[in-house]
Design an enzyme around this catalytic site. Structure first.
Site, short mmCIF file in Angstrom:
data_model
loop_
_atom_site.label_atom_id
_atom_site.label_comp_id
_atom_site.label_asym_id
_atom_site.label_seq_id
_atom_site.Cartn_x
_atom_site.Cartn_y
_atom_site.Cartn_z
N ARG A 155 0.84 -1.21 0.00
CA ARG A 155 0.00 0.00 0.00
C ARG A 155 0.87 1.26 0.00
O ARG A 155 0.55 2.24 -0.67
CB ARG A 155 -0.96 -0.02 1.19
N LYS A 200 -2.65 6.87 1.09
CA LYS A 200 -2.42 7.27 2.49
C LYS A 200 -1.36 8.37 2.49
O LYS A 200 -0.17 8.13 2.71
CB LYS A 200 -2.00 6.05 3.32
N GLU A 224 -16.15 6.28 5.49
CA GLU A 224 -15.33 5.65 6.54
C GLU A 224 -15.22 6.63 7.70
O GLU A 224 -15.87 7.67 7.68
CB GLU A 224 -13.95 5.33 5.98
N1 PXG Z 1 -9.33 4.88 7.04
C1 PXG Z 1 -8.43 5.85 7.26
C2 PXG Z 1 -8.68 7.20 6.75
C3 PXG Z 1 -7.24 5.55 7.95
O1 PXG Z 1 -6.33 6.49 8.15
C4 PXG Z 1 -8.01 3.26 8.19
C5 PXG Z 1 -9.14 3.61 7.48
C6 PXG Z 1 -7.83 1.84 8.61
O2 PXG Z 1 -6.82 1.22 7.82
P1 PXG Z 1 -5.87 0.08 8.37
O3 PXG Z 1 -5.01 -0.26 7.21
O4 PXG Z 1 -5.10 0.66 9.53
O5 PXG Z 1 -6.74 -1.03 8.79
C7 PXG Z 1 -7.02 4.23 8.43
C8 PXG Z 1 -5.78 3.89 9.16
C9 PXG Z 1 -3.59 6.71 14.16
C10 PXG Z 1 -3.64 5.68 13.12
O6 PXG Z 1 -2.51 6.87 14.77
C11 PXG Z 1 -4.56 5.74 12.08
C12 PXG Z 1 -4.55 4.75 11.11
C13 PXG Z 1 -3.69 3.74 11.18
C14 PXG Z 1 -2.77 3.69 12.22
C15 PXG Z 1 -2.76 4.66 13.20
O7 PXG Z 1 -4.61 7.38 14.38
N2 PXG Z 1 -5.47 4.87 10.12
#
Ligand code: PXG
Length: 286
Positions: A50, A149, A182
């Site tokens: 990713r 991301k 989301e």
């Molecule tokens: N949507 C968004 C916008 C994100 O930033 C997810 C979904 C979930 O994706 P994953 O791949 O983690 O299942 C994310 C991920 C934090 C933090 O510190 C945020 C994320 C990941 C790790 C830490 O707030 N967001």
């Protein structure tokens, strides 16, 4: 604590970027947030893939191979003696000039921080969390694909501020069509008549790694799973709602905009999936 930056492990206080870095000036860069459980990087391949997909989308060439990047994560974990951690892997456009042109930047800056994870409080896992629906609309895929991301998280931060102002931990974001996309840092699922439903990539979402794992686990548990458009009214008619994310893992939502979801308690399907997720992590063959 050591931070890995451009091939070197340096003390946390010496890990610095230039003010001319386009990551600093414009949020021009990409990142990943990854968990390490029991000395092993969770879904390493998916996260690294990713990261490279995000970089490719913004035409940023990462100056390391995927294997090198994975090795560097382990090197940083070893240097810090960590077996359970949260990894932040960041690639910025690099040092440049005050103009927007990204191709005038010298070389991407790459750094890796391995730190403790800050999860939601245990009480929220036991009893579910309250969320709001944000007024801030998720960035349109035609503006900047939410599947990237990128370091530019202001869209999500504006929705997060709405959540904080409302006294809750997360905010659900709608797309321009008014469909559920989301949350600010989590993907969303609902359960209706036993069917597990989550918005499709076309809703304009980050395609979460945790989301992918949960979809797979739902299949293994024999649950019917659908990627399908979800409208705000579907949330209120759902029996259950839950979020998935690297930090959150799987967590129930029991209240949206002060309205209880289902009977207002953590539902059976959510409990099953949370337990399956924890078991999957314990088994460690990922
Ligand atoms: N949507 C968004 C916008 C994100 O930033 C997810 C979904 C979930 O994706 P994953 O791949 O983690 O299942 C994310 C991920 C934090 C933090 O510190 C945020 C994320 C990941 C790790 C830490 O707030 N967001």
């Amino acid at each position: 604590m050591k931070v890995w930056i451009n091939g070197k492990l340096v003390d946390k206080r010496s890990a610095k970027l230039s003010v001319w870095d386009h990551g600093t000036l414009y949020g021009d860069g990409v990142f990943e947030g990854i968990r390490v459980y029991n000395g092993k990087v969770f879904q390493a391949q998916a996260h690294i893939d990713r990261l490279y997909d995000s970089a490719k989308h913004i035409r940023l060439a990462i100056p390391y191979t995927k294997q090198e990047m994975t090795d560097c994560i382990y090197e940083t974990l070893r240097a810090n003696g960590q077996a359970d951690a949260y990894v932040r892997l960041v690639v910025t456009r690099g040092e440049g000039y005050l103009g927007l042109n990204p191709f005038l930047c010298l070389r991407p800056n790459v750094f890796i921080i391995t730190d403790q994870i800050k999860m939601y409080p245990q009480e929220m896992y036991d009893n579910g969390m309250a969320v709001i629906i944000a007024k801030t609309v998720r960035t349109s895929p035609q503006s900047l694909s939410p599947a990237v991301k990128s370091l530019n998280y202001l869209n999500n931060i504006m929705a997060k501020i709405e959540a904080i102002d409302a006294g809750v931990a997360e905010a659900i974001m709608l797309n321009e069509a008014g469909q559920i996309a989301e949350c600010t840092g989590d993907n969303i699922f609902i359960v209706r008549d036993g069917v597990v439903i989550t918005p499709p990539p076309e809703a304009g979402i980050l395609i979460g790694i945790t989301r992918g794992v949960v979809i797979k686990l739902a299949g293994k548990l024999g649950l019917t799973m659908k990627e399908q458009t979800v409208w705000p009214k579907d949330l209120y008619q759902a029996q259950e709602c839950f979020l998935t994310g690297t930090a959150a893992e799987v967590i129930a939502v029991t209240k949206i905009n002060d309205k209880p979801i289902g009977d207002g308690r953590v539902g059976g399907v959510t409990r099953k999936l949370l337990e399956a997720f924890r078991q999957y992590i314990r088994q460690g063959n990922w």
